[in-house]
Every structure is written in C-alpha cells, then in structure tokens.
Design an enzyme around this catalytic site. Structure first.
Site, PDB file in Angstrom:
ATOM      1  N   SER A 225      28.143  12.563  86.663  1.00 43.84           N
ATOM      2  CA  SER A 225      28.170  11.028  86.114  1.00 43.84           C
ATOM      3  C   SER A 225      26.895  10.272  87.287  1.00 43.84           C
ATOM      4  CB  SER A 225      29.545  10.910  86.013  1.00 43.84           C
ATOM      5  OG  SER A 225      29.746   9.575  85.995  1.00 43.84           O
TER       6      SER A 225
ATOM      7  N   TYR B 243      37.492   8.755  87.551  1.00 39.46           N
ATOM      8  CA  TYR B 243      36.814   9.029  87.339  1.00 39.46           C
ATOM      9  C   TYR B 243      35.732   9.315  88.181  1.00 39.46           C
ATOM     10  CZ  TYR B 243      32.857  10.105  83.524  1.00 39.46           C
ATOM     11  OH  TYR B 243      32.736  10.536  83.254  1.00 39.46           O
TER      12      TYR B 243
HETATM   13  P1  NAD Z   1      33.781  14.113  74.466  1.00 35.72           P
HETATM   14  O1  NAD Z   1      35.103  12.169  74.693  1.00 35.72           O
HETATM   15  O2  NAD Z   1      33.251  13.221  72.704  1.00 35.72           O
HETATM   16  O3  NAD Z   1      34.334  14.815  74.430  1.00 35.72           O
HETATM   17  C1  NAD Z   1      35.349  15.440  75.650  1.00 35.72           C
HETATM   18  C2  NAD Z   1      35.502  16.223  74.735  1.00 35.72           C
HETATM   19  O4  NAD Z   1      36.433  17.188  75.455  1.00 35.72           O
HETATM   20  C3  NAD Z   1      37.268  16.317  73.243  1.00 35.72           C
HETATM   21  O5  NAD Z   1      36.384  16.997  72.268  1.00 35.72           O
HETATM   22  C4  NAD Z   1      37.921  16.397  73.901  1.00 35.72           C
HETATM   23  O6  NAD Z   1      39.060  17.312  73.269  1.00 35.72           O
HETATM   24  C5  NAD Z   1      37.869  17.701  75.241  1.00 35.72           C
HETATM   25  N1  NAD Z   1      39.109  17.803  76.179  1.00 35.72           N
HETATM   26  C6  NAD Z   1      40.216  17.679  76.781  1.00 35.72           C
HETATM   27  N2  NAD Z   1      40.858  17.021  77.628  1.00 35.72           N
HETATM   28  C7  NAD Z   1      40.185  18.691  77.563  1.00 35.72           C
HETATM   29  C8  NAD Z   1      41.212  20.323  78.228  1.00 35.72           C
HETATM   30  N3  NAD Z   1      42.179  19.524  78.667  1.00 35.72           N
HETATM   31  N4  NAD Z   1      40.781  21.197  77.179  1.00 35.72           N
HETATM   32  C9  NAD Z   1      40.030  20.937  76.960  1.00 35.72           C
HETATM   33  N5  NAD Z   1      39.469  20.467  76.146  1.00 35.72           N
HETATM   34  C10 NAD Z   1      39.394  19.278  75.993  1.00 35.72           C
HETATM   35  O7  NAD Z   1      32.989  13.456  76.197  1.00 35.72           O
HETATM   36  P2  NAD Z   1      30.686  14.211  76.220  1.00 35.72           P
HETATM   37  O8  NAD Z   1      31.000  12.502  75.764  1.00 35.72           O
HETATM   38  O9  NAD Z   1      30.884  14.906  75.459  1.00 35.72           O
HETATM   39  O10 NAD Z   1      31.488  14.171  77.434  1.00 35.72           O
HETATM   40  C11 NAD Z   1      30.960  14.837  78.261  1.00 35.72           C
HETATM   41  C12 NAD Z   1      31.311  15.389  79.217  1.00 35.72           C
HETATM   42  O11 NAD Z   1      30.017  14.531  80.002  1.00 35.72           O
HETATM   43  C13 NAD Z   1      32.554  15.221  80.110  1.00 35.72           C
HETATM   44  O12 NAD Z   1      32.601  15.467  81.316  1.00 35.72           O
HETATM   45  C14 NAD Z   1      31.982  13.147  80.603  1.00 35.72           C
HETATM   46  O13 NAD Z   1      32.821  12.654  81.421  1.00 35.72           O
HETATM   47  C15 NAD Z   1      29.964  13.649  80.569  1.00 35.72           C
HETATM   48  N6  NAD Z   1      29.577  12.206  80.620  1.00 35.72           N
HETATM   49  C16 NAD Z   1      29.702  12.038  79.709  1.00 35.72           C
HETATM   50  C17 NAD Z   1      28.660  10.657  79.944  1.00 35.72           C
HETATM   51  C18 NAD Z   1      28.771   9.619  78.611  1.00 35.72           C
HETATM   52  O14 NAD Z   1      28.165   8.119  78.298  1.00 35.72           O
HETATM   53  N7  NAD Z   1      29.278  10.010  77.087  1.00 35.72           N
HETATM   54  C19 NAD Z   1      28.430  10.023  80.713  1.00 35.72           C
HETATM   55  C20 NAD Z   1      28.282  10.722  81.900  1.00 35.72           C
HETATM   56  C21 NAD Z   1      28.745  12.225  81.945  1.00 35.72           C
END
Ligand code: NAD
Length: 271
Positions: free
Chosen positions: A152, A165
């Site tokens: 991130s 985070y």
């Molecule tokens: P999201 O919240 O849409 O999806 C995360 C998924 O992880 C959800 O479907 C949730 O059910 C699942 N999850 C949560 N806890 C869990 C567990 N214990 N076991 C298995 N699954 C679990 O997030 P996203 O936007 O798809 O993000 C994907 C990755 O990218 C994450 O690591 C997030 O931190 C990172 N990220 C996202 C952004 C953004 O702007 N969306 C930016 C930087 C990094």
C-alpha cells in the site's frame, strides 16, 4: 513476444477473491485463460464470486478459507494439490483496514485500541505470511512458482490515522524482499516473490474517508488528489495489467520488488 505474457492454464490461488481489487483481478486473470481458485472468508461470498466467475469460463473453483486459520489453509492446499496437482501463483489479496483501528479526526494516537491494532496487523501481515508458508510448499515440490503480495502507499511513506495498517503493509514490503531472497537462495530463479503497492482506489473500506455522500472529496480525499499527479483516484482495472506482468514470464528476472500503481502518488512530494 506474446508468449512472455501467456498465462493460459496457470493455476492461480487468490485470497480475498470476493473483494474489489483482488476479485476484479481474479476475474481478469481467468479471462486471460488462467485457472483461478477463489478464496475468501465466508462460503456465501465465495459461492457468489464463483457463480460470477463461471460466466467467464469453467476454469475456476472456490473455497471458504480464513487466511488466519492454519487448518483451513492446509485443507484447501491439500484439495488443490489433489484435484489440480499444482499451484503456479498465490496472490495474497485478503487484507484491509478496520474502523476501530483508525484514529478518528477528533482522537489522538493515544486513543488507539491495541486490540484493534493487533487485528489489523494479523489480517494484513499474518494473513499474508500464513498462506505463503502454506501454498508456497507447492513451489518447493515443483521447483517453480510466484507469490504476489498487496502492499500500500502507507508502507513506504507516512499515511496519517492508519497506524496498524501502515505497520502491517511496511512489514509486507519487508516480507516480500525477505521471502524473495530466501526462495531464490533455496530454490533458484524459478520461484519469485513480488508485491504491488496500489495507490488510492475507492473501495467499500475507504469510500467514506475519501468521498462525501454528495460525491465531492472529503478533506482527506482532496489531500490525496493534491499529491497524485494524475489528479484522480485509480480505477480497479488499472491494477490488472501490472499483476499480469508480475506473475508472467515477462517478469522472470524480477523478484523482491514492490511495484507502485498509483498515478504518481509515490513519486511526488506534494510540492
Ligand atoms: P476488499 O475489502 O474489497 O476485499 C478484501 C477481501 O478480503 C474481502 O472479500 C474479505 O471478505 C476478505 N477477507 C477479510 N478477512 C479475511 C480473512 N481473515 N480470510 C480470508 N479473507 C478475508 O479489499 P480490496 O480493495 O480487494 O483490497 C485487496 C488488497 O489491496 C488488500 O490487501 C488491501 O489492503 C490492498 N489495498 C487496497 C487499496 C484500495 O484502495 N482498495 C489500496 C491499497 C492496498
């Protein structure tokens, strides 16, 4: 040249595959011919993700799997190895922040709830390390494989309010480099570990932090835009190509890197 990017029939397991970025990536990779294993926390979310994925092709399956539950991880690993026989790529997509672990605008850091902080560390850091330690055993057997982690913008630079985070994502950067080195030392140049550092993409986790109900930017959203030379948030499909590249043969001399996909956020001081 196209062979470098050919991912036909690669077996790709993705955690958090019912989520926005990871789920969209899973669908994209399947549309490019990969066999995708959808993993997420609850059975109903997995079933819905797989039902959508079946519209793309039959090359998919899914399992409910908590990335913090070693028994569940082992059981899914055994199922994949028995039914499909190999794992080419693991994408560690499960992760994110939690409301209790964010320091609110009218709080200060000493209000931090250490239990919530720990939960966020666990989900993001252990939730990346544990699946890697489980699924990458296939790479040891096969002599090849690739892990793609999600970092991130909060990892390398300070992002206010999200301490747990940020700490977890910084540790994921370190883990990516550490594991890349360890895998190369032990298993040679066919086992790679890389990461993607998305900039700001609007998701259900961060929407309220970035965008007001009337569609205008919040103060924090505006701060992000001011530091993003492209002057906008990312669209989820803008991570797909970088992930495709990272897990394909086009990146076969690439390991231990954290690649920003951020509209220039990490390049710009803001001044
Ligand atoms: P999201 O919240 O849409 O999806 C995360 C998924 O992880 C959800 O479907 C949730 O059910 C699942 N999850 C949560 N806890 C869990 C567990 N214990 N076991 C298995 N699954 C679990 O997030 P996203 O936007 O798809 O993000 C994907 C990755 O990218 C994450 O690591 C997030 O931190 C990172 N990220 C996202 C952004 C953004 O702007 N969306 C930016 C930087 C990094």
């Amino acid at each position: 040249m196209n062979d470098l990017f050919n991912i036909q029939d690669k077996v790709i397991a993705i955690t958090g595959a019912a989520g926005v970025l990871a789920g969209g990536t899973a669908n994209y990779l399947q549309s490019q011919g990969a066999y995708v294993v959808y993993l997420d926390l609850f059975q109903d979310k997995v079933d819905a993700a797989v039902a959508e994925a079946k519209k793309i092709s039959d090359k998919c399956c899914g399992y409910a799997c908590n990335v913090l539950d070693q028994e569940a991880l082992d059981s899914v690993y055994e199922k994949i190895m028995t039914d499909i026989g190999r794992i080419d790529v693991l994408i560690n997509g499960a992760g994110g922040n939690m409301p209790g672990a964010t320091i609110g605008p009218d709080q200060d850091v000493f209000d931090l709830k250490i239990e919530d902080y720990s939960k966020v560390l666990d989900l993001n850091l252990k939730g990346t390390v544990m699946p890697t330690m489980t699924f990458a055993k296939a790479f040891k057997k096969q002599g090849f494989g690739c892990v793609v982690n999600f970092s991130s913008m909060s990892a390398a630079q300070c992002l206010t309010r999200v301490l747990g985070y940020s700490n977890a994502k910084a540790a994921i950067d370190n883990f990516t480099k550490w594991m890349a080195t360890e895998m190369a030392n032990k298993y040679g140049d066919k086992v790679r570990v890389v990461a993607l550092a998305p900039g700001f993409f609007v998701s259900h986790q961060n929407r309220a932090l970035l965008i007001n109900e009337d569609g205008s930017y919040t103060e924090r959203g505006q701060q992000v835009i001011n530091k993003t030379p492209f002057n906008r948030f990312g669209e989820q499909d803008e991570v797909y190509g970088t992930i495709h590249y990272l897990l394909s043969d086009a990146a076969k001399f690439v390991t231990g890197v954290i690649v920003p996909v951020d509209g220039g956020f990490s390049a710009f001081t803001g001044v």
